[in-house]
Design an enzyme around this catalytic site. Structure first.
Site, PDB file in Angstrom:
ATOM      1  N   TRP A 164      -4.993  85.760  51.302  1.00 11.03           N
ATOM      2  CA  TRP A 164      -3.954  86.165  50.326  1.00 11.03           C
ATOM      3  C   TRP A 164      -3.984  86.847  49.434  1.00 11.03           C
ATOM      4  CZ3 TRP A 164       0.124  84.581  52.949  1.00 11.03           C
ATOM      5  CH2 TRP A 164      -0.076  83.737  53.980  1.00 11.03           C
ATOM      6  N   ASP A 180      -1.160  84.377  41.553  1.00 12.12           N
ATOM      7  CA  ASP A 180      -0.539  83.272  42.602  1.00 12.12           C
ATOM      8  C   ASP A 180      -0.982  81.982  42.452  1.00 12.12           C
ATOM      9  OD1 ASP A 180       0.356  82.161  45.073  1.00 12.12           O
ATOM     10  OD2 ASP A 180      -0.321  83.866  46.328  1.00 12.12           O
ATOM     11  N   LYS A 213       3.852  73.446  48.854  1.00 12.95           N
ATOM     12  CA  LYS A 213       2.518  72.875  48.735  1.00 12.95           C
ATOM     13  C   LYS A 213       2.523  71.624  47.552  1.00 12.95           C
ATOM     14  CE  LYS A 213       0.637  76.979  49.928  1.00 12.95           C
ATOM     15  NZ  LYS A 213       0.221  76.769  51.564  1.00 12.95           N
TER      16      LYS A 213
END
Length: 359
Positions: free
Chosen positions: A101, A171, A195
């Site tokens: 990511w 993030d 999540k």
């Protein structure tokens, strides 16, 4: 029958949240229709939105000089939105690369700014995080970006990078709401909801007020933080059902003790699972100990040819979504907020039994 769900995202939601949504699905607030069927401008939905923001601020301790935005486009959309909002052409930005990511965020940022990768963990096959004292932030950088937890590799920072006067951007998609957070250390952080916050389709961005109003002229309005803040995140029709479920999930976090209690449960779950993996000869975890994730636990079998057999038997035992990411293979258990200690205990029992019958 509910299974033990170890999905990496979209991930498990609390049963209490799902049952509450089920009970209100066709008749929300006595309106005779679903929350999905009412206008986002109606007083009933505006109240949902306002309560969600208030709860998020309360749970995370968000100071008044930060805007809370509920946006679309996922974390991936923010990979572009951040440089569009925080840089001018030619500006330098710093990134830390700890996995898949981070790599995607860096590639997107390079379209808009000069990217300095001040730490890159590729040499360890992204099984490590950089030591805190090795980071050197570029003078005059517009911001320093890092990915707090790499869901694919199961690598997590055990500290907040020190950025000095440079805004720290993170993030937090897979760690937000899983433990207390000092929001004042950040210029901006963002998180896809799927999540720990709710279902996919809605993204939270929390940004300090002094970083608003800097967007480049060509920035699309739906990516302009100041525009979206001014419109209460409703410049366009938002994902109303996702926003509603996010609010229910925040109520569940509050009612189960808040982020401090959540952190205690999450740490206990992670310790239970890592102890089993480390204590059994048949399994291994590829991540250095200090960088192990609380949220995503990858593991390998001593004999990888048994991976499919493991998954088949696990599924039959009600243990689902244990496949490793397609880019790395192996196995992975994601143990976000809504995954219970009982689910982790069931997985540990299965690990022991599978080793007994296959070692």
């Amino acid at each position: 029958m509910r299974v033990h769900n170890f999905a990496a995202g979209p991930a498990a939601l609390p049963l209490e949240v799902l049952e509450r949504a089920q009970s209100e699905l066709t008749d929300f607030n006595g309106l005779g229709m679903s929350v999905m069927e009412i206008s986002h401008r109606s007083k009933d939905f505006v109240a949902v939105a306002a309560e969600s923001e208030a709860l998020l601020r309360e749970l995370l301790g968000v100071p008044d000089n930060y805007a809370v935005l509920f946006l679309q486009g996922g974390a991936t959309g923010q990979f572009a939105a951040i440089p569009l909002n925080l840089t001018a052409p030619g500006d330098q930005v710093d990134y830390i690369n700890t996995g898949a990511w981070s790599t995607k965020a860096i590639a997107e940022a390079r379209k808009f700014a000069e990217v300095n990768v001040i730490a890159d963990e590729q040499a360890s096959n992204y099984s490590t995080t950089p030591a805190a004292d090795t980071l050197r932030v570029t003078d005059g950088a517009a911001y320093l970006h890092y990915t707090a937890n790499e869901t694919i590799g199961g690598v997590e920072f055990g500290y907040l990078p020190e950025a000095g006067d440079v805004p720290l951007v993170a993030d937090l998609s897979s760690t937000i709401m899983s433990r207390p957070l000092d929001v004042s250390k950040f210029g901006l952080f963002y998180a896809g909801a799927q999540k720990n916050l709710g279902p996919s389709g809605i993204t939270v961005v929390i940004v300090r007020d002094d970083l608003l109003g800097r967007a480049r002229p060509q920035t699309p309005s739906v990516l302009d933080y100041a525009v979206m803040a001014g419109a209460d995140s409703m410049l366009n029709t938002p994902p109303t059902f996702g926003w509603y479920l996010l609010g229910l999930n925040l109520q569940w976090v509050r009612d189960t003790g808040g982020v401090t209690a959540m952190a205690e449960r999450n740490q206990r779950k992670a310790e239970t699972l890592y102890a089993a993996i480390d204590g059994l000869d048949f399994y291994s975890n590829p991540v250095e100990t200090r960088s192990r994730s609380w949220m995503n636990v990858p593991f390998l079998l001593a004999d990888s040819s048994l991976d499919q057999e493991f998954l088949t038997q696990a599924y039959a035992a009600g243990l689902t979504n244990l496949e490793g990411h397609r880019s790395v293979g192996g196995l992975r258990a994601s143990i976000y907020n809504a995954t219970s200690q009982e689910s982790v205990d069931a997985l540990v029992a299965f690990l022991k039994e599978f080793e007994r019958t296959h070692a």
